[in-house]
Scaffold this motif. Sequence first.
Motif, PDB file in Angstrom:
ATOM      1  N   LEU A   1      28.917 -59.405  23.003  1.00  0.00           N
ATOM      2  CA  LEU A   1      30.141 -58.794  22.484  1.00  0.00           C
ATOM      3  C   LEU A   1      29.955 -58.333  21.045  1.00  0.00           C
ATOM      4  CD1 LEU A   1      33.731 -59.957  23.115  1.00  0.00           C
ATOM      5  CD2 LEU A   1      33.028 -59.491  20.763  1.00  0.00           C
ATOM      6  N   CYS A   2      30.443 -57.117  20.777  1.00  0.00           N
ATOM      7  CA  CYS A   2      30.381 -56.584  19.422  1.00  0.00           C
ATOM      8  C   CYS A   2      31.752 -55.995  19.064  1.00  0.00           C
ATOM      9  CB  CYS A   2      29.308 -55.501  19.334  1.00  0.00           C
ATOM     10  SG  CYS A   2      29.086 -54.846  17.671  1.00  0.00           S
ATOM     11  N   ALA A   3      32.224 -56.345  17.876  1.00  0.00           N
ATOM     12  CA  ALA A   3      33.494 -55.793  17.405  1.00  0.00           C
ATOM     13  C   ALA A   3      33.231 -54.940  16.177  1.00  0.00           C
ATOM     14  CB  ALA A   3      34.467 -56.922  17.064  1.00  0.00           C
ATOM     15  N   GLY A   4      33.960 -53.855  16.058  1.00  0.00           N
ATOM     16  CA  GLY A   4      33.827 -52.987  14.882  1.00  0.00           C
ATOM     17  C   GLY A   4      35.197 -52.563  14.378  1.00  0.00           C
ATOM     18  N   VAL A   5      35.363 -52.537  13.062  1.00  0.00           N
ATOM     19  CA  VAL A   5      36.654 -52.127  12.481  1.00  0.00           C
ATOM     20  C   VAL A   5      36.404 -51.269  11.236  1.00  0.00           C
ATOM     21  CG1 VAL A   5      38.117 -54.038  13.259  1.00  0.00           C
ATOM     22  CG2 VAL A   5      36.717 -54.337  11.215  1.00  0.00           C
ATOM     23  N   ASP A   6      37.314 -50.339  11.000  1.00  0.00           N
ATOM     24  CA  ASP A   6      37.216 -49.592   9.752  1.00  0.00           C
ATOM     25  C   ASP A   6      38.502 -49.782   8.939  1.00  0.00           C
ATOM     26  OD1 ASP A   6      39.164 -47.891  10.709  1.00  0.00           O
ATOM     27  OD2 ASP A   6      37.775 -46.228  11.112  1.00  0.00           O
ATOM     28  N   ALA A   7      38.504 -49.213   7.745  1.00  0.00           N
ATOM     29  CA  ALA A   7      39.601 -49.469   6.822  1.00  0.00           C
ATOM     30  C   ALA A   7      40.910 -48.833   7.289  1.00  0.00           C
ATOM     31  CB  ALA A   7      39.238 -48.962   5.430  1.00  0.00           C
TER      32      ALA A   7
ATOM     33  N   PRO B   1      33.589 -47.253   4.906  1.00  0.00           N
ATOM     34  CA  PRO B   1      33.413 -48.717   4.982  1.00  0.00           C
ATOM     35  C   PRO B   1      33.637 -49.184   6.411  1.00  0.00           C
ATOM     36  CG  PRO B   1      34.728 -48.142   3.063  1.00  0.00           C
ATOM     37  CD  PRO B   1      34.542 -46.861   3.835  1.00  0.00           C
ATOM     38  N   TYR B   2      32.716 -49.993   6.910  1.00  0.00           N
ATOM     39  CA  TYR B   2      32.786 -50.387   8.307  1.00  0.00           C
ATOM     40  C   TYR B   2      32.359 -51.845   8.455  1.00  0.00           C
ATOM     41  CZ  TYR B   2      32.987 -49.519  13.303  1.00  0.00           C
ATOM     42  OH  TYR B   2      33.357 -49.535  14.622  1.00  0.00           O
ATOM     43  N   GLY B   3      33.116 -52.584   9.225  1.00  0.00           N
ATOM     44  CA  GLY B   3      32.742 -53.975   9.503  1.00  0.00           C
ATOM     45  C   GLY B   3      32.445 -54.132  10.977  1.00  0.00           C
TER      46      GLY B   3
ATOM     47  N   GLU C   1      37.195 -61.350  13.642  1.00  0.00           N
ATOM     48  CA  GLU C   1      37.401 -61.977  12.334  1.00  0.00           C
ATOM     49  C   GLU C   1      36.194 -61.735  11.430  1.00  0.00           C
ATOM     50  OE1 GLU C   1      40.713 -62.545  12.157  1.00  0.00           O
ATOM     51  OE2 GLU C   1      40.442 -64.582  11.379  1.00  0.00           O
ATOM     52  N   THR C   2      35.019 -61.913  12.006  1.00  0.00           N
ATOM     53  CA  THR C   2      33.803 -61.685  11.217  1.00  0.00           C
ATOM     54  C   THR C   2      33.722 -60.223  10.778  1.00  0.00           C
ATOM     55  OG1 THR C   2      32.725 -63.352  12.579  1.00  0.00           O
ATOM     56  CG2 THR C   2      31.292 -62.038  11.177  1.00  0.00           C
ATOM     57  N   ALA C   3      34.034 -59.328  11.704  1.00  0.00           N
ATOM     58  CA  ALA C   3      33.968 -57.901  11.385  1.00  0.00           C
ATOM     59  C   ALA C   3      34.968 -57.560  10.270  1.00  0.00           C
ATOM     60  CB  ALA C   3      34.254 -57.075  12.640  1.00  0.00           C
ATOM     61  N   LEU C   4      36.168 -58.105  10.391  1.00  0.00           N
ATOM     62  CA  LEU C   4      37.171 -57.845   9.352  1.00  0.00           C
ATOM     63  C   LEU C   4      36.722 -58.412   8.010  1.00  0.00           C
ATOM     64  CD1 LEU C   4      40.459 -58.456  11.362  1.00  0.00           C
ATOM     65  CD2 LEU C   4      39.885 -56.366  10.089  1.00  0.00           C
ATOM     66  N   GLY C   5      36.116 -59.581   8.053  1.00  0.00           N
ATOM     67  CA  GLY C   5      35.587 -60.197   6.832  1.00  0.00           C
ATOM     68  C   GLY C   5      34.549 -59.293   6.177  1.00  0.00           C
ATOM     69  N   ARG C   6      33.684 -58.727   7.013  1.00  0.00           N
ATOM     70  CA  ARG C   6      32.636 -57.838   6.484  1.00  0.00           C
ATOM     71  C   ARG C   6      33.246 -56.563   5.912  1.00  0.00           C
ATOM     72  NH1 ARG C   6      28.148 -59.028  11.173  1.00  0.00           N
ATOM     73  NH2 ARG C   6      27.554 -61.043  10.301  1.00  0.00           N
TER      74      ARG C   6
END
Lengths: 749, 289, 158
Positions: free
Chosen positions: B198-204, B177-179, B277-282
């Motif tokens: 700018l692009c942000a990415g987060v994983d679980a 899962p990736y946002g 924030e958007t990435a975390l939301g996704r």
Amino acid sequence: MSAQSVGSSPRRGGGYGRVTGHQEYLADIKLPDMLHVKLVTLDVARARINSIDVSEAESLPGVAFVMTAADLPDPMPRFGPQFQDRPVIADGETKYHGEPVAAVAAETKDAAEEGARRVKVDYEKLEGGIFNVTDALAPDAVLVQDPSLRGDSPFAQTNVIDEKRFGWGDIEAQESDLVVEDNFQFPMVTHFAIEPHGFMAAPTGDGIEIWSTIQHPYLLQKIMAKMLQLPLSKVRVHAPDPGGGFGGKQIPKFEPLVAFMALRAGRPVRLVLTLDETFQQVRRSSAEIRIRAGFTSEGALTFMDVETNFLVGAYVDIADRVVSKSSYAAAGPYRIPAVKIIGRTIVSHTTPSTAFRGFGIPQIGWARESLIDEAALQLGMDRLEIRLLNLARYKEAFIPMEEADGDWEQTVRTAAKRIGWGDPLPPNRGRGIAVGLKSGPTTGLSYSTVRLLYDGSAMVYAGTSDMGQGARTIFAQIASDELGVPVEQISVVMGDTAVVPYDQQTSASRSSVLMGTAVQRACFDIQGKVRAMAAELYGVDEAAIKIDSGNLLLPDRDVAIVDAMQQALAPLGGEVIGNGEMRKQKDPNHPLGGTAAFFEFNCTASEVEVDMETGHVTLVKHVTVGDVGRSLNPQQVTAQDDGAAIQGLGHTLMEHYIFDDEGRIRNIGAIDYRILTSMDLPLEMHSESIENADGPGPYGIKGVSEGSLLVTAPAVAAAVREATGVLIRDLPLTPQRVWEALQEAKDGS
Amino acid sequence: MNPFQYARPATVAEAVALLEEHGPDARLLAGGTDLVIELRNHWVEPKLVIDLKHIPELAPAITQRKGFLSISAGTVMTDIAEDERVQHHLPALVEAAVVVGSVQIRARATMAGNICNGSPAADTAPPLLVYDAVVVVAGPAGTRRVAVNDFIVGPGKTDLQRGELVTAIELPIPDRPYGAAYTRLTRRRGTDLASITLCAGVDAAGAARIAFGSVGPRAFLVEDESGLLGDPGIRIEDKVEPLDKMFELASPSLKSLRASPDYRLAMLRVLGARALETALGRLTKELVG
Amino acid sequence: MNETLTIRTTINGRKRTIDVAVNHTLLDVLRDDIDLTGTKECCVVGECGACTVIVDGRPMNSCLMLAVEIDGKEVTTVEGLELDGELSALQAAFLDESAAQCGFCIPGQLMSATALLAENPDPSVEEVQEGLAGNLCRCAGYEQITKAVLAAAKGVPR
């Protein structure tokens, strides 16, 4: 019988060509055997030209010749609408970034461009370039213009072209409970007509034909005839409908250059500028405004003191008139006991500024309306109420020799209601309201000829330029109602001085009122002739025939003008020709040379939301209400008002020239000079008209087209101020500027 | 524009041979949205223009392979934005592709060209960095694959050597899962060159990374070492310090017309927080959904 | 000297074989070589959209294309919008809504709008604004243009 056309919105005259690609703009016209011209410019503002070596360029295949100052008459011919200061081509010195020093004529565009790159100009950049007001007014400032060009001007040894002083009452003698003062700035912005400027010329043996994107073909004809010492009858100007003008195409620019080149070549030549080149040739004057005003504790204005330094360009063009006309109305539509106004025209080593929609008013209105808001704030008054309190009432004399020609209070109240003035606001939202006033034309001379043809159709000849405002449609509507000819059966002929009678100019939102009156009078002339024909035909006393809506009202029946004309002209046929003239004479006693034919009065109200983190301003709702007298074509009036409002939002939110410290424009062209796109519009927009049929034009119309941008900036800035608490004194309100103001406020508190 | 020769190779090998022969005298024409401007303004004066649009291997195509999407060099922004697989797996890339210029530009501009042009403001660079894209390069010595982070070098500079060209860009499909979210700073809402990309990415697991451009010689990819940024349990207000740290490489130009260095630096933080924030939301949505 | 190439293309439904200079843009060739001057020249950097034409179904800036690139392709310009001498629904709507003022940007607006409606026959206001954001109008008739596109979408099916 045709339905009433005035007050309706038939399809635009010239519209078919515009949606099919068949409309011929200047650059679409090809002349047989023509040469293409490319300008040679320097990447510097102020430079001395030591020498120009054209040999390599002229040796290129396809290059016919290169024109420089050395190839023109000595002394260099100069021209301009107010002062004869603009040379045909740079003479010894360039005075602004982009001023051409040479021009290459070649068989193809490619060869002309290559030739322009091969012209070798030996030049040196000159220090002391004047790029702002402070430098221009410094005691040791370099003089932009040679004093020998300045005649007996008392300012000849300075960079001030003229200083306008207007006013009434004694501002020092007024008692005020509150005096507010501030300084505001307005940036340089450019017209950015989507059609870049273009010019063509062709020798005719004993004269010359000129094609130009110009708004004022008859001014061009006059200037060219004088320069080439030809009778007017031998200078034929073709002025195809401009692809947008906004004032930028009023005054001749490179027509003399192409004319001299055509005469030298003995062939037609054509110069079509690029958008980038156009950016360097026309702009709105920037301004620095110091303004001070007094109020009673109830909010009544006691005095106003306005001093504006307009930074115009290297040549005066029409800018000095911009200064005088806008300065005269600087105090706005208010009742003020004492007013002192100073407006200075200051030359600089920058792009010559010219007429631009609003003609100086947006600059001064920005300062005045912002200051009124400051006073309201300090007095604890509502910003709408302070305006209503001071607004001149209907027929009230508010400027010497001028009276309020409309119910302006009605306009303001309509705008306030539309914007929801006083309704609760969500966080980060604010509203602003501002009023603007611009004088219409002070003089005018328009002739029209109308031909009622045998088959019942008609042709209208009018020297107006239809640059999008829709003059063709308006004139057809007038003729339609007066002659009883359906609009679709009327052709309007414009843009050829050999065919169409004289018109002074297309500017100051004048055409519907002045040329419209001339067209109407030409129709009256036809009506009179047909009435006389009918009297004889039907054996009726001429005085017994009345005319209404295209009909002759005989004692016993009504006959259409067209029917009577046909019966009277049978069997040979023919036509009835009418002429009309509208003259608004000079008034030597008026400081502007004449009273305003009408005022464009507009109230603009805006609601914004500000992103407090980024400084982005979102227009939630934008309202403009104009007093138009009568909306002759409601659809076109709305389109003009919407368009003016959006253009105003351009200089309010994003448009400005950015210079380097050597006077070069850094953001030339469409990539870094931003204008609004379809995605940048207010979320909700309303353009409304107040119609009391109290204007001087046909059916009670006044001029429209400029009102909606007169005070866009102060209305939006006031809304931003309410949303954020910060006052911004310079435009445009870019996200960065708003953010910086927010930071400053934060640091300060 | 100057005269030049025009070549229309039918294979990648032919194109490579031409490039090898002519070196800097040759320019590649893919979408042309940058090249034609450069030619007209005489910023480049090549003797040879090599049109890549007649090479079947480079024709617009987005192909799903094992664990990744391969986007051919001829694929334009419109194709990428409209592709359902890209929309599903790589939403931040779609967000970048749909703001490149106007509809007309997006119908012509290729993603490969966007990267090869080497603009520090290239919209697709940050998402390509966050998604660990791999650039497929063909050259005289055959084909090689380069991580996009190594491919991008500096203004106008890439890792491409004489005789080489990009044939495709490969994007791993996140295997967990990736946002991710893309955002940018512009002067108006309508088409504009960005002052920040700018692009942000987060994983679980809480691994967060941010890639950003237009504030230095190239787009940078930075991993969050604090472990705080990717934690959905921590309020954004409490992430100021680690977020600031992400932007230490930023060195916006003093000379830019579009925004001042101070403003850009401040906006990096604002946009960084928003994208995060958007990435975390996704990410949360993916985990829940 | 300019190198030339013979290309075969279909412009407004008409098959043409033309010799074009390889360093000329499509805009140059349309306006100067084959007299289709309806397509307008303004910014020549792909920002204003005045030169928009449709190539194989997609709107493109003809100022940013080399003419050789239309070899084998189908091009539609504003002159190709009328069908059998009848205005297209969009052209008629532009007239009815007074969307054409000075008119100089209108060919480009029409081409973008035509491509938009072909792709999305029932667009929202936002989709129209987005679809036409690459077409500047300095008369700023954006409200009227948007209205016209929506009216055409609702009206006669094409």
